[in-house]
Design a protein around this motif. Structure first.
Motif, short mmCIF file in Angstrom:
data_model
loop_
_atom_site.label_atom_id
_atom_site.label_comp_id
_atom_site.label_asym_id
_atom_site.label_seq_id
_atom_site.Cartn_x
_atom_site.Cartn_y
_atom_site.Cartn_z
N PRO A 21 -2.59 5.04 -4.89
CA PRO A 21 -2.82 5.14 -3.86
C PRO A 21 -3.83 6.73 -3.39
N SER A 22 -4.06 7.10 -2.15
CA SER A 22 -4.46 8.27 -1.66
C SER A 22 -4.15 9.50 -2.19
N THR A 23 -2.45 9.70 -2.16
CA THR A 23 -1.98 10.79 -2.13
C THR A 23 -0.70 10.42 -1.99
N VAL A 24 -0.19 11.25 -2.72
CA VAL A 24 0.85 11.27 -3.66
C VAL A 24 1.63 12.26 -3.21
N SER A 25 2.95 12.51 -2.34
CA SER A 25 3.88 13.67 -1.95
C SER A 25 5.74 13.63 -2.54
N VAL A 26 6.05 15.15 -2.95
CA VAL A 26 7.50 15.04 -2.84
C VAL A 26 7.86 16.20 -2.25
N ASN A 27 8.77 15.63 -1.06
CA ASN A 27 9.57 16.30 0.11
C ASN A 27 8.77 16.95 0.45
N GLY A 28 7.26 16.29 1.12
CA GLY A 28 6.55 16.67 1.61
C GLY A 28 5.36 17.63 1.30
N GLN A 29 4.80 17.84 0.12
CA GLN A 29 4.16 18.65 -0.86
C GLN A 29 3.76 17.24 -1.82
N GLN A 30 1.99 17.28 -1.06
CA GLN A 30 1.05 16.81 -1.58
C GLN A 30 1.47 16.98 -4.11
N VAL A 31 1.42 16.04 -4.95
CA VAL A 31 1.78 16.79 -5.79
C VAL A 31 0.30 15.46 -6.82
N ASN A 41 1.05 -1.13 0.27
CA ASN A 41 -0.13 0.15 0.02
C ASN A 41 0.88 1.25 -0.60
N THR A 42 1.87 1.44 0.36
CA THR A 42 3.01 2.89 0.15
C THR A 42 4.13 2.19 -0.27
N GLY A 43 5.14 3.07 -0.47
CA GLY A 43 6.44 3.68 -1.36
C GLY A 43 7.00 4.61 -0.82
N LYS A 44 8.01 4.56 -1.35
CA LYS A 44 8.97 5.64 -1.33
C LYS A 44 10.27 5.74 -2.52
N VAL A 45 10.22 6.67 -3.18
CA VAL A 45 11.67 6.99 -3.77
C VAL A 45 12.18 8.06 -3.43
N THR A 46 13.27 7.67 -2.87
CA THR A 46 15.23 8.69 -2.67
C THR A 46 16.42 9.71 -3.81
N SER A 47 16.07 10.37 -3.48
CA SER A 47 17.81 9.99 -4.53
C SER A 47 18.50 11.15 -3.70
N SER A 48 20.04 10.89 -3.89
CA SER A 48 21.08 11.42 -3.57
C SER A 48 22.05 11.35 -3.66
N GLY A 49 23.01 12.75 -3.57
CA GLY A 49 23.98 12.62 -4.45
C GLY A 49 25.24 13.19 -4.11
N THR A 50 25.91 13.42 -5.45
CA THR A 50 26.95 14.86 -5.34
C THR A 50 26.80 15.75 -6.48
N TYR A 51 26.99 16.78 -5.64
CA TYR A 51 26.05 17.72 -6.96
C TYR A 51 27.30 18.53 -6.83
N GLN A 52 28.09 18.60 -7.78
CA GLN A 52 29.12 19.21 -8.03
C GLN A 52 29.54 20.60 -9.28
N VAL A 65 12.41 13.36 -1.47
CA VAL A 65 11.58 11.63 -1.60
C VAL A 65 10.90 12.36 -1.85
N LEU A 66 10.24 11.40 -2.36
CA LEU A 66 8.44 10.89 -3.31
C LEU A 66 7.48 9.98 -2.49
#
Length: 159
Positions: free
Chosen positions: A122-132, A92-103, A155-156
């Protein structure tokens, strides 16, 4: 048709005729969840002689991928961006995350994420805490339009 192996996150950039034009085009991700099952085994003791074994089967999925970007012109290998993407889901739930070096600063943004293998809407989807806004059809979760910076982690989440 284009086939994706489960467990892969593939970043794409919209095409153009020259490398100069491509640098200005936005990115999108295709996340192909691998659809594994996790088994939980519970032992319930009714008495010393009676044991009930209960197996709980939960479908889960995961995926990983990477993106390397540099200016495409100089020989300076230290001026680059390297992003690792990771996805994890259950029924019922999931998460996609990114992490990196941003030079290396990337001007375009991530404007769409398609997640393959999401069984129910899903009932809600959010990116960095903001619903999309999102669309769910044929076990595809399509999150668009987005304006996610390619120069910092995100974070999605869906629930």
């Amino acid at each position: 048709p284009l086939h994706f192996r489960g467990g892969a996150i593939v970043p794409f950039q919209y095409t153009a005729l020259t490398t100069t034009e491509v640098k200005e085009n936005n990115y999108y991700l295709i996340v192909a969840l691998d659809g594994k099952f996790i088994y939980f085994i519970f032992f319930i003791f009714f008495s010393i002689l009676t044991i009930l074994k209960l197996i709980l089967l939960i479908e889960s999925g995961s995926a990983q991928g990477n993106l390397y970007v540099d200016d495409g012109e100089s020989l300076d290998l230290s001026n680059h961006t390297y992003i690792s993407y990771s996805a994890l889901s259950n029924e019922n739930t999931g998460k996609v995350t990114s992490s990196g070096t941003y030079q290396y600063t990337i001007t375009p943004v991530l404007d769409k994420i398609t997640i393959l293998g999401v069984k129910s809407s899903p009932s809600t989807v959010s990116v960095n805490g903001q619903q999309v806004t999102f669309e769910h059809k044929d076990e595809h979760l399509i999150i668009s339009p987005l304006q996610v910076s390619m120069n910092k982690d995100f974070v999605l989440e869906w629930k």
